[in-house]
Every structure is written in C-alpha cells, then in structure tokens.
Design an enzyme around this catalytic site. Structure first.
Site, mmCIF file in Angstrom:
data_model
loop_
_atom_site.group_PDB
_atom_site.id
_atom_site.type_symbol
_atom_site.label_atom_id
_atom_site.label_comp_id
_atom_site.label_asym_id
_atom_site.label_seq_id
_atom_site.Cartn_x
_atom_site.Cartn_y
_atom_site.Cartn_z
ATOM 1 C CB CYS B 122 -0.997 -0.019 1.154
ATOM 2 S SG CYS B 122 -2.304 1.181 0.951
ATOM 3 N NE ARG B 184 -6.836 7.493 2.735
ATOM 4 C CZ ARG B 184 -6.995 8.729 2.247
ATOM 5 N NH1 ARG B 184 -8.199 9.205 2.046
ATOM 6 N NH2 ARG B 184 -5.959 9.485 1.991
ATOM 7 C CG HIS B 247 -3.237 -3.165 3.801
ATOM 8 N ND1 HIS B 247 -2.095 -2.476 4.109
ATOM 9 C CD2 HIS B 247 -4.094 -2.258 3.298
ATOM 10 C CE1 HIS B 247 -2.252 -1.201 3.817
ATOM 11 N NE2 HIS B 247 -3.451 -1.036 3.310
ATOM 12 C CD GLU B 249 -0.114 -4.932 5.970
ATOM 13 O OE1 GLU B 249 -0.075 -5.664 4.951
ATOM 14 O OE2 GLU B 249 -0.257 -3.694 5.917
#
Lengths: 334, 277
Positions: B122, B184, B247, B249
């Site tokens: 990201c 985002r 993401h 994670e």
C-alpha cells in the site's frame, strides 16, 4: 433510525489469534475483523476496512485544522490525517455556545487541499450529521464530546455506516460500549483545548489497568466484571485475551509538546491526536513536525531531546478544576 | 517485457528432499535444483516509522518459513545495515517519506534497493514506485525501485475501501483465494520498464468489475503490451522487489509473507553465499 447503507449487517467478532498470550517481544496488534466473502464481488465498508484504516494511522499524528492552509501545513509536517473543524477546541471553550458539525463546504476545501485522510466531527448521537459527512466522502468521523451532544442517552449506531468512526473513552467500559456500537477506533477523552495532558493520562492508565485486571480473571469473574463496567461480555472477553483493546487506541486531549506525545505512546497508545496544541502555539509548522517525530521515536530519549529544542512557546495551558471555562467535556458520553 | 508469474523463474530454494511435500504447489516442482548451502538465519527489517509495521511483525513471527527469521524494526540507518531484506508497511506515504528523510534513511534505502529485496504494501508500494499521480501539492519523495506509475487513493476515499478475494497462482495452496483488503489503495496506472530494467512479473489482478467506474472509462495504454488494463494489477514483482497494493498483514493468511521470503529473499542469500565458492 433509518439505515443509510444497504446490505450492512452488524459485524460479529470471530475468534482472534493475534497476540494471544503475548510472548515477550511479540507486539500486540488490534486484529482486523474482515468479512470473508465467497464469489467474485468485493465488499465495501466492512469492519475490516474500517478498523484497517485506523491500523494504517498507527504511529502517526492526527491534527486539528480549521482551513485548507492549516491542513497543508499539517500535511507538510507529516500528519497522517487531519481533523477538519470550524474552531479548535480551545476556541470552542473560549467562545461557548453550541458547537456543531462544520460547514460541508469548508470540509470539502480541506479534502481538496490534502492527500492524507480527512476526518470530521459530529455531535454525539447526531446521526444525520454523520449521514451528511458520509455523503461528501469524508474518510473518518469522530463522534466527539468536543461538540455539544445532540442526544443525551444514545450514541450513533455506527454499524449502519460505510464510513468508519472514532469515539472517545475514559475507561474500558466506555471503550467497549463504543466498539459494540460500531466504533472502529478509540481515543482517550483528555480535556480538549486545555493543553493539559493530565486527563488523557488518567484515561489511558484507567483503560490499561482495567485490561490488566481483566486479563487474569476467570470466565465467571469476567461475567461479573462485564456487568460492573457495563461492557458487552464478548468484547470484554476478547480484550482480556488480547491484553489490549480490540481496535486501535490513540491519545487525545491536552497534548501540547513532543514529550506529551511520547508519554502517551509509552503508556501504550498507538498514536496521538493533537487539537489546539499545534495551531495555538508559537510556531505551528515546527511544533507539528516535532510531535510527528516524537511519536515515531517515542522510546529514544536522546532523540526526543533534540526534537524538543527551540520549538517556541507552547499553547497556554488551563488547569482542570471546577472553574474550567467551557466545562468538563469528558463527562459527555454515556 | 511483461510476463506472468510462474514461468521461467531462475532458481528454487526448496531442497530436493522436500520435493514430495512441495510438489502440490503449481509452478515449483518443475524447477527443482540441488540446494546450495544457505545461511540458517535471515534478517528482515520492517520500516517502523509510521503505519502498520507491528502487523507485519506479528505475521512474520507466525509465518511458517524455511529459515529462522530475525526481525528488525528499522528506524535508523544502523538498523537497516543489519537487514537482508526490508518490508515497507502500509501507512501514509507522505508521512513515512518525511520521517525517512528526517531520520536520514532515504538515501540508505535507495542504496539498499539496488542489491537487496524490498516489499512494499500500500503506502510502501507507492514509495517503491518510480512515479506517482495524486501526490501531495508540491510533489512527494519516493524511493523508486520498481518502474511503474502508481496513483494514490486510486479508488477514492475511505468509503470506497473494499475487500475482495484474489487469485494468486504463485502462492502455496493456490486454489484457495487470498483475501485482499484494499484501504484507500493505490492503483497501478502504468508499467514503464526501460530496456535495462528487470522484467515486471504480474502476480495478481483483481476483477475489472471492481475498478472504480471513473477508472474503467479510461482507455488502455497504447503501448501497454499486456492485453489487459494495468489498473487491475494488485501485486507484481520486478527484480528482487515485491509490491502489493493491498494489505496481507491485515489478514491471518501468511502466504504472501512466506512467498516474499521464499521467492525474493532466500534466492539473494544463496547467490551471495554460493558465489565466492
């Protein structure tokens, strides 16, 4: 209450494996509770993306700004988000009257001026102000005690929105009530606009102390404790297991110096909000940058000393007593 | 210049004794080579200036990896110097870039990128890109390393953030979709490797139906050799580096972390240890 978003269901909290037991050296992170979906379609506004944005803000500073120019100063200073509002809390305190959601036009100017997330405040319980902010595409809503409450009994049903919410909490029970209403992000409720960090410290210590207590309780004790602190049992149990709040937790209220910010980080906060502390100080750009650095290097006292040098005068602080102008904002919220 | 992941990869680090166990993984069993001596410990840095670095740390600690991993939270150059590889987490790219400059890390990371693997998620993906659209006023600093153009907040504001299942054929258990969380998120709007750059490998795409309507209305690049829109690319590799616009994670699925260590990090260690011999 009407539901502005189709297809939203309250998010349950599946078992969480992150951080359980917290072996030494393992950071404890607020888990993402993402909605698993089959099929090809994506899903908007899940609790996973709501709490996920808060996770992306961690280790950062969210700054109050009242116009596009201040928003640009904040962005250049390294803010990870800005909070758009008409008056900073110190001015709300000084001028009094009813404080409401800001003019959407002013908020849109700030959205256009910066590339970082923009947050805005609504009054406690005022779900139509929240619908308006969602309609203009704001990134996060703060259901805030700094504005005059619109409902003295209910908070907004935050599950009903695609836009995520942050809420203030003085203690564990209040934090878990807000999370059960759908808040994806919690902050302390330090006395805004005072430049006095004592209340934020009190709230953070209260939350951490209650979590430590809960973490060694048996299940029977947790049932009783949930009643005692007026928190939903399943969230209390999850918190006890994680040994931290199940969402990201920032410090807010009264932070005026890099040392204040580092203090809150060392007390276990994930990041900080700075309200009046920046644009009511002598050199906002320099102080803002110093606070941003202090949140990253909060454990490095030598660096904190360098960062804290020559910042000019901090905002004037107020003592928090019964004569406090504008009253005790932290008492708002139920 | 662009080829899909899973074909023509140079080496594999899976020891032959494990061939049976790994033979279920598509694209690997055909590339078995005798294992070379490799260090037992790999040191992976996570840039810990701002953002979701602790989530990466938790994930690496939990991941089932073939090497013992030592994790270093990178805040200063001396931290970076210990690392065999670096992960740049999600967060705010403008904030991370400023803090990296103030900490004197921008140039050291640019040097690091020349010889060691880096993975950006990201905001990290934005920082790894060579150019960016939608930068803050006055432009913003990047680290470079991957020759793409990326657009910040390409899908819009937070109310457009979404979750979607991804098909990633180079992950282990590839028939199980990977849960992509896009917050985002940036959008890859152009692949522009120069002839001297390593080729770009596309690891995963999202369904075009998930692209924002304003994006799909834009015609494809004329010189884009890929038949499909670059905007659907959500994970790619170039040389040593890995980039994901979502993401991993934030999930409980360690397969991308395992992939980064297996495909990007361990090959560089083996070549370093075997080349003097």
């Amino acid at each position: 209450m009407t539901t502005p978003v189709q297809g939203q269901t309250p998010v349950s909290t599946p078992p969480v494996t992150h951080g359980v037991g917290n072996p030494a050296g393992t950071p404890v992170v607020a888990p993402t509770r993402s909605k698993t979906q089959d099929g090809a379609g994506g899903s908007l506004g899940t609790f996973g993306v709501k709490s996920g944005l808060a996770q992306m803000l961690k280790g950062g500073v969210i700054m109050d700004v009242v116009n596009a120019e201040q928003a640009r100063i904040a962005e250049e200073a390294g803010a990870c988000a800005v909070m758009a509002l008409e008056r900073v809390p110190a001015d709300i305190r000084a001028t009094g009257g009813v404080a409401r959601m800001s003019d959407p036009h002013m908020i849109k100017e700030i959205v256009d001026a910066v590339t970082i997330p923009v947050m805005a405040k609504v009054r406690i319980g005022h779900f139509v102000e929240a619908q308006i902010l969602q309609a203009i595409g704001i990134d996060y809503i703060d259901e805030s005690e700094v504005l005059t409450p619109a409902d003295d009994e209910h908070h907004i049903n935050k599950h009903a929105f695609k836009v995520p919410f942050v809420c203030g909490a003085r203690n564990l029970g209040e934090a878990l009530r807000r999370i059960s209403e759908g808040a994806a992000f919690i902050r302390t409720k330090g006395e805004a606009g005072t430049g006095n960090v004592v209340e934020a410290v009190r709230h953070q210590r209260a939350v951490m102390s209650e979590i430590r207590k809960a973490s060694v309780m048996s299940e029977e004790e947790l049932y009783a404790y949930a009643k005692d602190i007026q928190a939903p049992f399943h969230l209390l149990k999850e918190t006890a297991r994680l040994k931290r709040l199940p969402v990201v937790n920032f410090a807010a209220g009264g932070i005026a110096t890099p040392a204040d910010a580092a203090l809150m980080m060392q007390l276990g906060c994930d990041g900080v909000f700075v309200g009046s502390g920046i644009f009511k100080s002598g050199d906002p750009a320099k102080r803002a940058r110093a606070i941003v650095q202090s949140v990253t290097h909060y454990n490095n006292a030598k660096l904190l000393a360098e960062i804290s040098e020559d910042l000019g005068p901090a905002m004037v602080g107020l003592n928090i007593d019964k004569n406090l102008q504008g009253g005790h904002l932290a008492d708002r919220g139920w | 210049m662009i080829r899909e992941e899973g074909r023509g990869q140079a080496t594999s680090l899976i020891p032959a004794s494990e061939a049976a166990r790994t033979s279920g993984y598509p694209g690997i069993e055909a590339k078995m080579q005798p294992s070379s001596p490799t260090p037992d410990i790999v040191t992976i840095g996570i840039l810990a200036l701002q953002g979701a670095f602790a989530e990466h740390q938790v994930m690496l600690q939990k991941a089932s990896l073939k090497r013992r991993v030592v994790i270093v939270l990178v805040r200063q150059q001396e931290d970076l110097d210990k690392c065999d590889a670096l992960i740049i987490p999600g967060g705010e790219s403008t904030t991370i870039a400023l803090l990296a400059r103030l900490a004197g890390l921008l140039e050291p990371i640019r040097e690091f990128l020349k010889t060691k693997p880096v993975w950006g998620t990201c905001a990290g993906a934005i920082l790894l890109s060579r150019s960016v659209e939608g930068a803050k006023k006055g432009g913003q600093e990047l680290l470079g390393g991957i020759s793409i153009t990326i657009e910040r907040n390409g899908f819009g504001s937070q109310v457009e953030s979404f979750e979607a299942p991804l098909e990633v054929e180079s992950l282990r258990e590839a028939n199980r979709p990977f849960h992509g969380i896009f917050i985002r998120a940036p959008v890859v709007i152009g692949l522009n490797p120069s002839p001297t750059d390593p080729p770009i490998q596309i690891i995963s795409r999202i369904s075009a139906s998930l692209l924002p309507t304003s994006q799909t209305a834009v015609p494809l690049d004329e010189d884009d050799t890929d038949p499909r829109d670059s905007r659907t690319i959500v994970a790619l590799r170039q040389g040593l580096h890995l980039l994901t616009t979502f993401h991993p994670e934030l999930t409980k699925d360690d397969r991308f972390h395992e992939y980064f260590v297996r495909e990007c990090v361990l090959p560089t260690l083996s070549s370093r240890s075997s080349s003097p011999a």
